[in-house]
Design an enzyme around this catalytic site. Structure first.
Site, short mmCIF file in Angstrom:
data_model
loop_
_atom_site.label_atom_id
_atom_site.label_comp_id
_atom_site.label_asym_id
_atom_site.label_seq_id
_atom_site.Cartn_x
_atom_site.Cartn_y
_atom_site.Cartn_z
N LYS A 149 0.86 -1.18 0.00
CA LYS A 149 0.00 0.00 0.00
C LYS A 149 0.90 1.23 0.00
CE LYS A 149 -3.48 2.80 0.58
NZ LYS A 149 -4.29 3.12 -0.60
N SER A 196 -12.26 5.45 -2.13
CA SER A 196 -11.66 6.66 -1.58
C SER A 196 -11.05 6.26 -0.23
CB SER A 196 -12.70 7.77 -1.42
OG SER A 196 -12.05 8.93 -0.94
N CYS A 211 -2.14 9.92 -6.35
CA CYS A 211 -3.24 9.55 -5.44
C CYS A 211 -4.43 10.50 -5.65
CB CYS A 211 -2.81 9.62 -3.98
SG CYS A 211 -4.22 9.37 -2.90
N GLY A 235 -8.51 -2.77 -15.55
CA GLY A 235 -9.51 -3.53 -16.32
C GLY A 235 -9.15 -4.96 -16.63
N THR A 292 -8.98 -4.46 -8.80
CA THR A 292 -10.39 -4.77 -8.52
C THR A 292 -10.70 -6.27 -8.54
OG1 THR A 292 -11.03 -2.63 -9.42
CG2 THR A 292 -12.76 -4.30 -9.28
#
Ligand code: RRO
Length: 315
Positions: free
Chosen positions: A43, A68, A132, A252, A274
């Site tokens: 992170k 967020s 960011c 994607g 994701t």
């Protein structure tokens, strides 16, 4: 399915995108054990530990994710300790550890973190996150070209470890050209295209509320729906920079064919975000690698390094 990257041969072209399963030791330990991941990225870290933005701060549906997170992280020294603790596990499986450094603390703060990580051999490379999207009141240095030049000039002086930049998506030809000319000057070991698409709004029409709490519901867009933007950014930088600076494609990737498209656009490696949240990293990597292998076999490729980006082929 081996892939060469920064003078190393890795077992696959896949790493996690910074921000996904990589905030705590436990999450990073899980990634370190995932067969088929080649590098793991922390992170993005800051000088001080941060709790980040209020919850809910992440949402996904069939086509997208929005976050967020607000740079929730354990503080930079934590990730130096994690690199040391995970080193033997990573070495056994041929993986390397990259630390992502956020720009929240400005040039001086970033420099302090870079100096610290430069002294830790177990950290293979640094990804400077100049994009960011979720800190209200702080602009992204990568969208301000004078700042970008200033940051890179100071941060990369005497930096001996491999280093790269996480870039935001660009949408203007002149912007691509300006950024490429700055990058050519400082010669990063890699660039990562792209961070999430900033400031997108997601509303729940049944409940009449925002899908995420911070910043009036606005957050960074990821997932399947950003693939075409990511591919265009990878390709444009591949064309402007030539083959000298490897590009990590991010955005994607949900199937093996999406990963193949990133390589056709000009990526050397890819990051997945994701889809790791949706499916879990272990299942996602093994399925996507199997799909990629099947597709490559169908197309007659035996190695990834044989694939020539579409923009480099003679028509
Ligand atoms: O922490 C975040 O909100 C965040 C970061 Br630092 C980033 O680089 N990209 C993103 O989508 N979220």
């Amino acid at each position: 399915m081996e892939k060469s990257f920064i003078n190393h041969l890795f077992k696959s072209p896949i790493m996690n995108a910074a921000g996904v399963y990589d905030t705590t030791y436990e999450e990073l330990d899980l990634l370190a054990g995932v067969e088929g991941l080649s590098l793991i990225v922390s992170k993005s870290c800051t000088l001080e530990k941060r709790d980040g933005n209020p919850e809910p701060r992440y949402y996904h549906d069939r086509i997208c994710s929005v976050n967020s997170t607000g740079l929730a992280n354990k503080g930079y020294k934590y990730y130096g300790e994690v690199a040391k603790r995970l080193n033997s596990k990573l070495e056994l499986s041929g993986k390397k550890f990259i630390v992502s450094i956020a720009s929240l603390d400005g040039i001086t703060g970033m420099k302090q973190m870079i100096t610290y990580f430069s002294g830790i051999d177990e950290v293979f490379a640094l990804e400077l996150n100049l994009s960011c999207p979720n800190i209200v009141g702080k602009s992204q240095p990568a969208y301000d070209f004078e700042q970008l030049n200033l940051y890179l000039g100071i941060l990369t002086e005497d930096l001996e470890k491999p280093w790269g930049i996480k870039l935001p998506p660009y949408f203007d030809n002149c912007h691509f050209q300006k950024v490429a000319s700055i990058l050519s000057k400082y010669k990063p070991s890699f660039i990562t295209c792209v961070n999430s698409i900033p400031l997108t709004l997601h509303i729940d029409p049944d409940e009449e509320k925002y899908q995420i709490a911070p910043n009036w519901g606005r957050g960074g867009l990821g997932g399947a729906c950003i693939k075409s933007i990511a591919l265009a950014n990878v390709q444009t930088f591949r064309q402007l920079l030539g083959g000298d600076i490897p590009i990590i494609g991010c955005g994607g990737i949900t199937r093996g064919k999406d990963l193949f498209e990133h390589i056709l656009a000009g990526a050397s490696m890819v990051q997945i975000g994701t889809q790791f949240y949706k499916e879990g990293p272990r299942k996602a990597v093994s399925r996507i690698m199997k799909e990629l292998e099947d597709h490559l076999e169908k197309r007659g490729y035996s190695t990834l390094d044989e694939i020539i980006p579409l923009c480099c082929r003679e028509i």
